[in-house]
Design a protein around this motif. Structure first.
Motif, mmCIF file in Angstrom:
data_model
loop_
_atom_site.group_PDB
_atom_site.id
_atom_site.type_symbol
_atom_site.label_atom_id
_atom_site.label_comp_id
_atom_site.label_asym_id
_atom_site.label_seq_id
_atom_site.Cartn_x
_atom_site.Cartn_y
_atom_site.Cartn_z
ATOM 1 N N VAL A 90 -0.246 -31.700 -30.842
ATOM 2 C CA VAL A 90 -0.654 -30.360 -30.449
ATOM 3 C C VAL A 90 -2.165 -30.325 -30.638
ATOM 4 N N LEU A 91 -2.887 -30.200 -29.528
ATOM 5 C CA LEU A 91 -4.350 -30.223 -29.519
ATOM 6 C C LEU A 91 -4.867 -28.823 -29.237
ATOM 7 N N MET A 92 -5.594 -28.251 -30.206
ATOM 8 C CA MET A 92 -6.130 -26.894 -30.099
ATOM 9 C C MET A 92 -7.621 -26.960 -29.774
ATOM 10 N N LEU A 93 -8.024 -26.315 -28.677
ATOM 11 C CA LEU A 93 -9.428 -26.325 -28.250
ATOM 12 C C LEU A 93 -10.091 -24.991 -28.585
ATOM 13 N N TYR A 94 -11.240 -25.085 -29.228
ATOM 14 C CA TYR A 94 -12.061 -23.923 -29.570
ATOM 15 C C TYR A 94 -13.391 -24.024 -28.840
ATOM 16 N N ALA A 95 -13.922 -22.897 -28.392
ATOM 17 C CA ALA A 95 -15.286 -22.851 -27.871
ATOM 18 C C ALA A 95 -16.225 -22.612 -29.047
ATOM 19 N N VAL A 96 -17.360 -23.297 -29.015
ATOM 20 C CA VAL A 96 -18.384 -23.141 -30.047
ATOM 21 C C VAL A 96 -19.682 -22.807 -29.334
ATOM 22 N N ARG A 97 -20.228 -21.659 -29.655
ATOM 23 C CA ARG A 97 -21.427 -21.178 -28.971
ATOM 24 C C ARG A 97 -22.661 -21.205 -29.859
ATOM 25 N N ASP A 98 -22.444 -21.392 -31.156
ATOM 26 C CA ASP A 98 -23.559 -21.344 -32.106
ATOM 27 C C ASP A 98 -23.352 -22.419 -33.163
#
Length: 149
Positions: A90-98
């Motif tokens: 199970v691969l969880m993707l997060y956006a990182v903006r900072d």
């Protein structure tokens, strides 16, 4: 075809889409000697026992890229589910903006800033491929609101 019905051990993995203001996203190339060597992937790694997904991603980004990320800067985007030999990923993707620091390839062969459209032409691990379409949709028309320079 993925077999979703069998009961196997879960392998929980987190990954980051570091997003710049121009809409490009950081990918890293898996090094020689590792499984899936040469493929391009989102940076990240396994969640250790007792670790939250966010804490794991903060740790992995420090280890793999030499950057510092505050867990509050992580925004869930999507996940992928993939059957593997003897376990289920199970691969969880997060956006990182900072983030603080300039990403460096500490555990990868190379780094590349690419658009989601360019990702489609790159060889990626099977679990990463379905993440690209959702990431692309989430970035459409919101580059200035989503990312850092």
């Amino acid at each position: 075809m993925t077999n979703f019905g069998s009961a196997t051990a879960l392998l929980l993995v987190v990954a980051a889409a570091l997003v710049r203001v121009d809409g490009t996203v950081l990918l890293q190339q898996r090094p020689a000697g590792k499984q899936l060597a040469g493929l391009w992937e989102f940076p990240g790694g396994k969640i250790e026992p007792g670790e939250s997904p966010e804490a794991a991603l903060v740790r992995e980004l420090r280890e793999e890229l030499g950057i510092e990320v505050n867990a509050e800067a992580l925004s869930p985007v999507t996940f992928a589910s993939e059957a593997l030999a003897g376990r289920h990923l199970v691969l969880m993707l997060y956006a990182v903006r900072d983030w603080q620091g300039e990403p460096r390839a500490l555990e990868a062969e190379a780094l590349a800033w690419v658009t989601p459209a360019e990702m489609a032409a790159l060889p990626m691990p099977p679990a990463d491929v379905p993440l690209v379409a959702t990431l692309s949709a989430s970035l459409q028309g919101t580059h200035a609101d989503l990312a850092r320079p």
